[in-house]
Design an enzyme around this catalytic site. Structure first.
Site, PDB file in Angstrom:
ATOM      1  N   HIS A 249      -4.968   0.693   8.341  1.00 33.97           N
ATOM      2  CA  HIS A 249      -5.596  -0.293   7.461  1.00 33.97           C
ATOM      3  C   HIS A 249      -4.620  -1.409   7.124  1.00 33.97           C
ATOM      4  CE1 HIS A 249      -8.075  -2.078   4.536  1.00 33.97           C
ATOM      5  NE2 HIS A 249      -7.637  -1.446   3.469  1.00 33.97           N
TER       6      HIS A 249
ATOM      7  N   ARG B  34     -13.679  -8.548   7.178  1.00 27.55           N
ATOM      8  CA  ARG B  34     -12.828  -9.691   6.799  1.00 27.55           C
ATOM      9  C   ARG B  34     -12.626 -10.614   8.007  1.00 27.55           C
ATOM     10  NH1 ARG B  34      -8.951  -5.991   2.928  1.00 27.55           N
ATOM     11  NH2 ARG B  34     -10.067  -6.516   0.996  1.00 27.55           N
TER      12      ARG B  34
ATOM     13  N   ARG C 146       0.840  -1.206   0.000  1.00 28.39           N
ATOM     14  CA  ARG C 146       0.000   0.000   0.000  1.00 28.39           C
ATOM     15  C   ARG C 146       0.877   1.259   0.000  1.00 28.39           C
ATOM     16  NH1 ARG C 146      -3.333  -3.221   3.353  1.00 28.39           N
ATOM     17  NH2 ARG C 146      -5.340  -3.605   2.399  1.00 28.39           N
TER      18      ARG C 146
ATOM     19  N   ASP D 126     -11.750  -4.121   7.375  1.00 26.74           N
ATOM     20  CA  ASP D 126     -10.878  -5.040   8.126  1.00 26.74           C
ATOM     21  C   ASP D 126     -11.715  -5.888   9.085  1.00 26.74           C
ATOM     22  OD1 ASP D 126      -8.527  -4.193   6.907  1.00 26.74           O
ATOM     23  OD2 ASP D 126      -8.213  -2.580   8.337  1.00 26.74           O
TER      24      ASP D 126
END
Ligand code: APR
Length: 307
Positions: A174, A150, A87, A147
């Site tokens: 994140h 998930r 990221r 998050d």
């Protein structure tokens, strides 16, 4: 209610479609720099409304003039992660994109609430905050809901129970540096530790941490968008309906959890005014240290930017 979605790629178009399907706005504008892309996708979604029976008007455009007077703007513009790319590697490119988009949005919709989805999420939300000059409650990042979703998915899969009965809270930056609060994870109100041993819980936490890259490795040419768009739309809905939902979002901290001048995932009360409150839940020393480390990581990435 007028909502603009910037970026008509996978996340943006799916976000727009979900907003239309849920009839959360009268008017939606989908913006992109690529000529024809937002127009085509906007018209296609529009043509689904007689079938779905929703009265939301949606159109695509390359001009920010059409976004004037938006109440909410969701920023998904940027490049998506490719396999092998972190990221952070996205940071420089996407910071330039988010900066330009924010300037254009602010000029046309000075009262808007901005929801940032572009990665790296916490840093991009900070960019939008700084560039907009908006008060922090009006600039929020989407990460914690994804998050947490998930994490909840993997727990439900492991136990063979409904995802609806898994309650969980994930704090921090994140992805890689997220801080799951295992103590606050319950299955129908019963602590997760009554169902799973620590090694299994750790495995599920790690899978959630790596949730983004797991999808990238499958797709090879892009990153996740069904769950990210669902998460962004949950935030939109909380704001549109003034629901005062308690959701983990990237918010600007001003002393909460001992953190300042950064964006990081914390539980917030989300309503018509945006972030109406940051909730401070008691943390153990270990959880606090993990959250501080996560916030420090975000800060050091922010420091690399020339804003
Ligand atoms: N203004 C408007 N749109 C832009 C700009 C810009 N300056 N720069 C790029 N875009 C558009 C692209 O043209 C593309 O249509 O953003 C869109 C991005 O779409 P995808 O490449 O499909 O990426 P997507 O999967 O939607 O992810 C977008 O969200 O989850 C994050 O990490 C992800 O940062 C990425 C973002």
């Amino acid at each position: 209610m007028k909502i603009t979605v910037v970026g008509a790629g996978n996340v943006g178009a799916t976000t727009a479609q979900r907003i239309v399907d849920k009839e959360l706005a009268n008017e939606i504008v989908l913006v992109d720099i690529v000529e024809g892309l937002p127009q085509g996708k906007g018209l296609d979604i529009c043509e689904s409304t007689p079938i779905e029976g929703t009265d939301t008007r949606i159109r695509g455009t390359n001009s920010y003039d059409d976004t004037s007077g938006s109440d909410i703007v969701v920023i998904t513009a940027g490049i998506a992660r490719k396999p092998g790319m972190t990221r952070e590697q996205l940071q420089e490119t996407n910071a330039g994109i988010v900066k330009g988009v924010t300037e254009a949005i602010v000029a046309k919709s000075p009262q808007a609430i901005i929801i940032v989805v572009s990665n790296p999420l916490d840093v991009m939300t900070y960019v939008a905050y700084k560039v907009s000059g908006f008060e922090p409650r009006r600039v929020i990042g989407m990460a914690g809901i994804l998050d947490t979703a998930r994490y909840r998915t993997f727990i439900a899969m492991e136990l063979g129970v409904s995802v609806e009965d898994i309650q969980a809270l994930v704090l921090g930056g994140h992805g890689d540096s997220m801080v799951p609060l295992v103590r606050y994870t319950t299955i129908a109100g019963i602590p997760i530790t009554e169902f799973l041993d620590q090694a299994t819980i750790n495995k599920l936490v790690q899978r959630a941490r790596d949730g983004g890259i797991e999808i990238v490795n499958y797709l090879k040419t892009g990153s996740a968008y069904y769950a990210p768009s669902a998460a962004a739309v949950q935030m939109v809905e909380a704001i549109v309906k003034d629901k005062k939902r308690i959701l983990p979002c990237a918010a600007y901290v001003q002393g909460e959890y001992g953190l300042r001048d950064t964006y990081v995932g914390v539980p917030v009360k989300l309503g018509r005014k945006g972030v109406e409150q940051i909730l401070e839940v008691p943390l153990t020393a270990e959880e606090k240290a993990a959250l501080t480390k996560s916030a420090d990581d975000v800060k050091s990435n922010i420091a690399k930017l020339k804003l």
